[in-house]
Write a protein that holds these residues in place. Structure first.
Motif, short mmCIF file in Angstrom:
data_model
loop_
_atom_site.label_atom_id
_atom_site.label_comp_id
_atom_site.label_asym_id
_atom_site.label_seq_id
_atom_site.Cartn_x
_atom_site.Cartn_y
_atom_site.Cartn_z
N ALA A 70 15.49 5.95 1.28
CA ALA A 70 14.24 5.21 1.08
C ALA A 70 13.66 4.73 2.41
O ALA A 70 14.38 4.55 3.40
CB ALA A 70 14.48 4.03 0.15
N GLY A 71 12.35 4.51 2.39
CA GLY A 71 11.66 3.89 3.51
C GLY A 71 11.28 2.46 3.16
O GLY A 71 11.96 1.82 2.34
N ASP A 72 10.17 1.97 3.70
CA ASP A 72 9.79 0.58 3.46
C ASP A 72 8.41 0.43 2.83
O ASP A 72 7.88 -0.68 2.74
CB ASP A 72 9.86 -0.23 4.75
CG ASP A 72 9.01 0.38 5.87
OD1 ASP A 72 8.24 1.33 5.59
OD2 ASP A 72 9.11 -0.09 7.02
N CYS A 73 7.82 1.53 2.35
CA CYS A 73 6.48 1.44 1.77
C CYS A 73 6.54 1.20 0.26
O CYS A 73 7.37 1.80 -0.44
CB CYS A 73 5.69 2.73 2.03
SG CYS A 73 5.33 3.05 3.76
N ASP A 74 5.65 0.36 -0.23
CA ASP A 74 5.53 0.17 -1.67
C ASP A 74 4.89 1.42 -2.28
O ASP A 74 3.90 1.93 -1.76
CB ASP A 74 4.66 -1.05 -1.96
CG ASP A 74 4.59 -1.34 -3.44
OD1 ASP A 74 3.79 -0.68 -4.15
OD2 ASP A 74 5.30 -2.24 -3.91
N GLU A 126 1.27 1.22 -2.76
CA GLU A 126 0.55 1.29 -1.49
C GLU A 126 0.36 2.75 -1.07
O GLU A 126 -0.70 3.13 -0.54
CB GLU A 126 1.34 0.53 -0.42
CG GLU A 126 0.78 0.66 1.00
CD GLU A 126 1.74 0.15 2.05
OE1 GLU A 126 1.42 0.30 3.25
OE2 GLU A 126 2.81 -0.38 1.69
N ASN A 129 9.95 2.79 -0.95
CA ASN A 129 11.19 2.02 -1.02
C ASN A 129 11.88 2.17 -2.38
O ASN A 129 12.71 1.35 -2.77
CB ASN A 129 10.91 0.54 -0.74
CG ASN A 129 9.89 -0.05 -1.71
OD1 ASN A 129 9.57 0.55 -2.75
ND2 ASN A 129 9.38 -1.23 -1.40
N ASP A 130 11.53 3.23 -3.12
CA ASP A 130 11.97 3.39 -4.50
C ASP A 130 12.86 4.61 -4.70
O ASP A 130 12.69 5.37 -5.66
CB ASP A 130 10.75 3.49 -5.43
CG ASP A 130 9.81 4.65 -5.06
OD1 ASP A 130 9.90 5.13 -3.91
OD2 ASP A 130 9.01 5.06 -5.90
N ASP A 141 16.64 10.18 10.79
CA ASP A 141 15.38 9.75 11.42
C ASP A 141 14.63 10.94 12.01
O ASP A 141 14.04 10.86 13.08
CB ASP A 141 15.66 8.69 12.49
CG ASP A 141 14.41 7.91 12.87
OD1 ASP A 141 13.46 7.85 12.05
OD2 ASP A 141 14.37 7.35 13.99
N GLY A 157 11.72 8.62 10.37
CA GLY A 157 11.95 7.94 9.10
C GLY A 157 12.58 8.81 8.04
O GLY A 157 13.09 8.31 7.04
#
Length: 490
Positions: free
Chosen positions: A379-383, A386, A452-453, A335, A302
């Motif tokens: 960015a990744g996909d986590c809030d 979270e 994701n920011d 990745d 990631g």
């Protein structure tokens, strides 16, 4: 009115400032390069530069200092293998240029090179392809002197009015107009016109006997009119909030723990602990912790890291680098797998790779070397909430001050200037004196959550390497790293 293609317009500006006033033309440049090309010389170039800069500073409500300077000159380089001969002059006459060319020619008589030689036949002149990432204008003239003073006085009033605990305000405004012209022995001719501005703000807050500092600011490759009331208020809010938060800080805990890094400026840790280790010179010489590891896993899944000099208006962006190569978007780690290095022309040639548009120098009086532009993690996909909520006990660092890195081992030490102690997913109180300690390659393997920011810094970064400083950008999303060592004061 007939529009002029931006690349040709920049070339015309460079000619008008750097050649024509001194009776030079492109024929003189070809003659100088021909004089350098003794047997054994692999590469050669001329780097002309004109720089006009201005700075203002305010303290205690008074604009206490101002500066204005003009510098110009030419650097002349010959390369044979990994050896370099270099001369520079602030005299742009043909006599000075010819003398500099003759003085570097001697490298071809010292040992020679095992790589392909340049042909001594005159190459066909080629205008280098380039980008259009910023306007080719002088930012110093975008505000008059009275407006520049008024701008500093305004941000000072805004900061003092934000909270009565603000007892001191310091602000600085800087602008630079930089014009460069590169002529290479392979016939390539390139030019760039580079505006650069920066506004900095530092405040001191006091409560009782305790005093704490907060800072903010930003800039980029645009005019001073960028700093409107909305931008000023954002800088004021950030600086004042940092100082007031630090008034409430407690001693930082120490030990191995979970660390969450905020988005944006904390990417400076990525820049220092990883980015420098991916520069071509360190890897060609085998002195980097990443040397010889292309295709290997060097980070957690990631993790994708880029160096990108093509972002419009950014502080680290370039239309062309200081060797006449167009800037690029280079994938360094994809990745978690190491894919490439940051290259200038010399190290790329010796490593059998292609230049990446990262040949940079502080001025005409310095040699180019592989340097970062804007280096950041995707960015990744986590809030982000979270990520913070997942921390049982740990540190949340949102801003960093100084740090040190050992390129060979990758080990780093960074001081967090703004950080919080977190328990059960909630920031409980700010802490002071937190220091992150670790190894860049190992730290990347400890990334377990990627937000994701993605954010880039506000445009304040300056990178130092071997005594040279150049403007850069950094960035990242919110990250969670497990098992990072924190040195504290508790």
């Amino acid at each position: 009115m007939i529009a002029v293609e931006p690349t040709l317009q920049r070339l015309a500006t460079a000619r008008s400032l750097l050649l024509e006033p001194y009776g030079l033309d492109e024929g003189h440049l070809r003659r100088a390069l021909s004089a350098i090309l003794a047997p054994g010389v692999d590469d050669a170039d001329l780097y002309f530069q004109y720089t006009r800069s201005e700075g203002w500073s305010l303290e205690e409500g008074i604009v206490k200092s101002g500066s204005f300077s003009i510098d110009q000159g030419v650097g002349v380089r010959a390369v044979s293998g990994d050896k370099t001969a270099f001369a520079y002059s602030d005299d742009l006459s043909w006599a000075a240029l010819h003398e500099a060319a003759q003085s570097v020619r001697a490298i071809g008589r010292q040992g020679g090179s095992q790589t392909a030689r340049l042909s001594r036949r005159r190459p066909r002149a080629v205008v280098a392809p380039s980008r259009q990432l910023y306007a080719a204008h002088d930012p110093i003239g975008t505000l008059d002197s009275a407006a520049k003073v008024a701008l500093l006085e305004k941000i000072e009033r805004m900061a003092r009015g934000r909270d009565p605990r603000i007892v001191q305000v310091m602000a600085g405004l800087a602008a630079e107009y930089d014009v460069v012209l590169v002529a290479r022995a392979d016939g390539v001719l390139a030019a760039d016109v580079r505006p650069l501005v920066r506004l900095s703000l530092t405040v001191i807050a006091q409560h009782g006997e305790r005093r704490e500092v907060g800072s903010s600011g930003g800039g980029g490759r645009f005019g001073l009119d960028h700093f409107d009331d909305g931008v000023l208020m954002r800088y004021v809010d950030e600086a004042v909030q940092a100082a007031l938060t630090n008034l409430e800080s407690r001693p930082a805990p120490a030990g191995e723990m979970t660390v969450v890094l905020g988005p944006g400026w904390p990417g400076v840790l990525l820049h220092e602990a990883v980015g420098h280790g991916l520069e071509g010179d360190f890897n060609r010489k085998g002195s980097s912790a990443f040397a010889g590891r292309i295709g290997e896993r060097v980070a957690a899944k990631g993790v994708t890291v880029l160096d990108d000099g093509t972002i419009e208006g950014r502080r680290g962006s370039l239309n062309v680098d200081d060797e006449g190569c167009a800037s690029q978007r280079t994938v360094l780690i994809e990745d978690g797998i190491l894919r490439g290095y940051i290259q200038d022309r010399l190290n790329a040639r010796l490593m059998g790779a292609a230049p990446t548009g990262n040949g940079r120098r502080e001025s005409y009086a310095h040699l180019p070397m592989p340097r970062m532009t804007n280096t950041y993690m995707l960015a990744g996909d986590c809030d982000p909430q979270e990520i913070l909520a997942s921390v049982r006990r740990g540190l949340y660092a949102t801003h960093f001050g100084g740090g040190q890195v050992d390129i060979t081992s990758g080990k780093f030490v960074f001081s967090a200037s703004s950080a919080w102690w977190v328990e059960n997913g909630r920031p409980l109180y700010p802490v002071k004196g937190a220091t992150l300690i670790g190894s860049g390659p190992e730290a990347l393997k400890r990334v377990v959550m990627i937000g994701n920011d993605l954010a880039l810094d506000s445009g304040v970064g300056t990178c130092g390497k071997e005594g040279q400083s150049v403007p850069v950008g950094v960035g990242q999303p919110t990250l969670r790293l497990d098992g990072l060592t924190v040195g504290g004061t508790a």
